[in-house]
Design a protein around this motif. Structure first.
Motif, PDB file in Angstrom:
ATOM      1  N   GLY A   9       1.002  -1.149   0.135  1.00  0.00           N
ATOM      2  CA  GLY A   9       0.119  -0.545  -0.361  1.00  0.00           C
ATOM      3  C   GLY A   9       0.815   1.077  -0.124  1.00  0.00           C
ATOM      4  O   GLY A   9       2.047   1.605   0.033  1.00  0.00           O
ATOM      5  N   LEU A  10       0.208   2.524  -0.169  1.00  0.00           N
ATOM      6  CA  LEU A  10       0.648   3.283   0.630  1.00  0.00           C
ATOM      7  C   LEU A  10       1.146   4.207   1.784  1.00  0.00           C
ATOM      8  O   LEU A  10      -0.268   4.152   2.323  1.00  0.00           O
ATOM      9  CB  LEU A  10       0.033   4.420  -0.592  1.00  0.00           C
ATOM     10  CG  LEU A  10      -0.213   5.808  -0.560  1.00  0.00           C
ATOM     11  CD1 LEU A  10       2.108   6.385  -1.507  1.00  0.00           C
ATOM     12  CD2 LEU A  10      -0.127   7.081  -1.413  1.00  0.00           C
ATOM     13  N   VAL A  11       1.888   4.272   2.499  1.00  0.00           N
ATOM     14  CA  VAL A  11       2.546   5.005   3.449  1.00  0.00           C
ATOM     15  C   VAL A  11       3.455   5.881   3.421  1.00  0.00           C
ATOM     16  O   VAL A  11       4.060   5.846   2.315  1.00  0.00           O
ATOM     17  CB  VAL A  11       3.228   3.307   3.976  1.00  0.00           C
ATOM     18  CG1 VAL A  11       1.635   2.490   4.481  1.00  0.00           C
ATOM     19  CG2 VAL A  11       4.424   3.185   3.583  1.00  0.00           C
ATOM     20  N   GLN A  12       3.404   6.919   4.736  1.00  0.00           N
ATOM     21  CA  GLN A  12       4.383   7.815   4.595  1.00  0.00           C
ATOM     22  C   GLN A  12       5.337   7.369   5.006  1.00  0.00           C
ATOM     23  O   GLN A  12       5.593   6.516   6.125  1.00  0.00           O
ATOM     24  CB  GLN A  12       3.907   9.025   5.568  1.00  0.00           C
ATOM     25  CG  GLN A  12       2.941   9.810   4.790  1.00  0.00           C
ATOM     26  CD  GLN A  12       2.382  11.133   5.918  1.00  0.00           C
ATOM     27  OE1 GLN A  12       2.063  10.928   7.006  1.00  0.00           O
ATOM     28  NE2 GLN A  12       1.818  11.502   5.135  1.00  0.00           N
ATOM     29  N   ALA A  13       6.171   7.751   5.090  1.00  0.00           N
ATOM     30  CA  ALA A  13       7.862   7.481   6.293  1.00  0.00           C
ATOM     31  C   ALA A  13       7.612   7.614   7.095  1.00  0.00           C
ATOM     32  O   ALA A  13       7.529   8.940   7.738  1.00  0.00           O
ATOM     33  CB  ALA A  13       9.008   8.925   5.011  1.00  0.00           C
ATOM     34  N   GLY A  14       8.930   6.190   7.986  1.00  0.00           N
ATOM     35  CA  GLY A  14       8.285   6.464   9.195  1.00  0.00           C
ATOM     36  C   GLY A  14       7.089   5.304   9.831  1.00  0.00           C
ATOM     37  O   GLY A  14       7.340   4.533  10.817  1.00  0.00           O
ATOM     38  N   ASP A  15       6.247   5.713   8.645  1.00  0.00           N
ATOM     39  CA  ASP A  15       5.118   4.107   9.411  1.00  0.00           C
ATOM     40  C   ASP A  15       5.757   2.995   9.015  1.00  0.00           C
ATOM     41  O   ASP A  15       6.711   2.323   8.505  1.00  0.00           O
ATOM     42  CB  ASP A  15       3.742   4.926   7.682  1.00  0.00           C
ATOM     43  CG  ASP A  15       2.885   6.005   8.479  1.00  0.00           C
ATOM     44  OD1 ASP A  15       2.554   5.988   7.226  1.00  0.00           O
ATOM     45  OD2 ASP A  15       3.655   5.807   9.212  1.00  0.00           O
ATOM     46  N   SER A  16       4.322   2.198   9.342  1.00  0.00           N
ATOM     47  CA  SER A  16       4.825   0.537   9.009  1.00  0.00           C
ATOM     48  C   SER A  16       3.776  -0.344   8.390  1.00  0.00           C
ATOM     49  O   SER A  16       2.937   0.249   7.836  1.00  0.00           O
ATOM     50  CB  SER A  16       4.946   0.209  10.743  1.00  0.00           C
ATOM     51  OG  SER A  16       5.758   0.770  11.777  1.00  0.00           O
ATOM     52  N   LEU A  17       4.080  -1.385   8.134  1.00  0.00           N
ATOM     53  CA  LEU A  17       3.206  -2.320   7.084  1.00  0.00           C
ATOM     54  C   LEU A  17       3.601  -3.627   7.382  1.00  0.00           C
ATOM     55  O   LEU A  17       4.744  -3.880   7.650  1.00  0.00           O
ATOM     56  CB  LEU A  17       3.915  -1.884   5.548  1.00  0.00           C
ATOM     57  CG  LEU A  17       2.549  -2.070   4.404  1.00  0.00           C
ATOM     58  CD1 LEU A  17       1.298  -1.450   5.273  1.00  0.00           C
ATOM     59  CD2 LEU A  17       2.737  -1.531   3.044  1.00  0.00           C
ATOM     60  N   ARG A  18       2.536  -4.309   7.057  1.00  0.00           N
ATOM     61  CA  ARG A  18       2.744  -5.942   6.941  1.00  0.00           C
ATOM     62  C   ARG A  18       2.209  -6.699   5.982  1.00  0.00           C
ATOM     63  O   ARG A  18       1.541  -6.648   5.412  1.00  0.00           O
ATOM     64  CB  ARG A  18       2.212  -6.496   8.249  1.00  0.00           C
ATOM     65  CG  ARG A  18       2.916  -8.226   8.503  1.00  0.00           C
ATOM     66  CD  ARG A  18       2.221  -8.326  10.071  1.00  0.00           C
ATOM     67  NE  ARG A  18       0.375  -9.283   9.418  1.00  0.00           N
ATOM     68  CZ  ARG A  18       0.394 -10.196  10.535  1.00  0.00           C
ATOM     69  NH1 ARG A  18       0.131 -10.168  11.269  1.00  0.00           N
ATOM     70  NH2 ARG A  18      -1.128 -10.528   9.875  1.00  0.00           N
ATOM     71  N   LEU A  19       3.383  -6.934   5.116  1.00  0.00           N
ATOM     72  CA  LEU A  19       2.710  -8.046   4.001  1.00  0.00           C
ATOM     73  C   LEU A  19       3.318  -9.423   4.177  1.00  0.00           C
ATOM     74  O   LEU A  19       3.311 -10.302   5.769  1.00  0.00           O
ATOM     75  CB  LEU A  19       4.038  -7.794   2.996  1.00  0.00           C
ATOM     76  CG  LEU A  19       4.778  -6.720   2.285  1.00  0.00           C
ATOM     77  CD1 LEU A  19       5.952  -7.252   1.519  1.00  0.00           C
ATOM     78  CD2 LEU A  19       3.312  -5.832   1.858  1.00  0.00           C
ATOM     79  N   SER A  20       1.958 -10.330   3.571  1.00  0.00           N
ATOM     80  CA  SER A  20       1.230 -11.372   3.750  1.00  0.00           C
ATOM     81  C   SER A  20       1.821 -12.730   2.948  1.00  0.00           C
ATOM     82  O   SER A  20       1.731 -11.875   1.690  1.00  0.00           O
ATOM     83  CB  SER A  20       0.704 -11.422   4.350  1.00  0.00           C
ATOM     84  OG  SER A  20      -0.396 -10.275   5.681  1.00  0.00           O
ATOM     85  N   CYS A  21       2.425 -13.440   3.000  1.00  0.00           N
ATOM     86  CA  CYS A  21       3.535 -14.385   1.356  1.00  0.00           C
ATOM     87  C   CYS A  21       2.023 -15.763   1.668  1.00  0.00           C
ATOM     88  O   CYS A  21       2.470 -16.472   3.225  1.00  0.00           O
ATOM     89  CB  CYS A  21       3.772 -14.368   0.521  1.00  0.00           C
ATOM     90  SG  CYS A  21       4.324 -15.936  -0.241  1.00  0.00           S
ATOM     91  N   ALA A  22       1.095 -16.219   1.460  1.00  0.00           N
ATOM     92  CA  ALA A  22       0.202 -17.168   1.710  1.00  0.00           C
ATOM     93  C   ALA A  22       0.402 -18.248   0.815  1.00  0.00           C
ATOM     94  O   ALA A  22       0.012 -18.083  -0.222  1.00  0.00           O
ATOM     95  CB  ALA A  22      -1.465 -17.252   1.772  1.00  0.00           C
ATOM     96  N   ALA A  23       0.860 -19.677   1.356  1.00  0.00           N
ATOM     97  CA  ALA A  23       1.488 -21.097   0.451  1.00  0.00           C
ATOM     98  C   ALA A  23       0.340 -22.066   0.647  1.00  0.00           C
ATOM     99  O   ALA A  23      -0.334 -22.217   1.403  1.00  0.00           O
ATOM    100  CB  ALA A  23       3.042 -20.623   1.107  1.00  0.00           C
TER     101      ALA A  23
END
Length: 124
Positions: A9-23
């Motif tokens: 997604g689109l976030v600002q510098a300093g923010d957090s994000l969690r990616l997922s990968c379903a197998a």
């Protein structure tokens, strides 16, 4: 093995994000699961890898201390928790599955299966 990445997604510098990968696989026991990223105009680069059984970890220096890779065996899913994001983290992030030797897992050629990628955009 089929991999499905999500969470970009689109976030600002300093923010957090969690990616997922379903197998989708009968067994991931022999696999090492990695995250790579590709910024516009650049080659795909290694980010992090985790051994499915045993949980051994390895990170690229550029993300060490900010990103955390983990896996949930019950959900057959790996995650990439990204903190203190920077504009230079902007890229399409791919998850991959490898049966290669641990010492080679920074090399994308060692990955047999890939997810479709998820775009992370960090605005400064």
């Amino acid at each position: 093995v089929q991999l499905q990445a999500s969470g970009g997604g689109l976030v600002q510098a300093g923010d957090s994000l969690r990616l997922s990968c379903a197998a989708s696989a009968e067994s991931l026991g022999s696999f090492k699961m990695g995250w790579f990223r590709q910024a516009p105009g650049k080659e795909r680069e290694f980010v992090a890898v985790i051994r499915w059984n045993g949980g051994q970890l390895y990170y690229a220096n550029s993300v060490k201390g900010r990103f955390t890779i983990s896996r949930d065996k019950a959900k057959n899913t790996i995650y990439l928790e990204m903190n203190t994001l920077r504009s230079e983290d902007t890229a399409v992030y791919y998850c991959g599955a490898s049966l290669g030797a641990w010492s080679t897992l920074h090399d994308q050629k060692m990955y047999r299966y890939w997810g479709q990628g998820t775009l992370v955009t960090v605005s400064s």
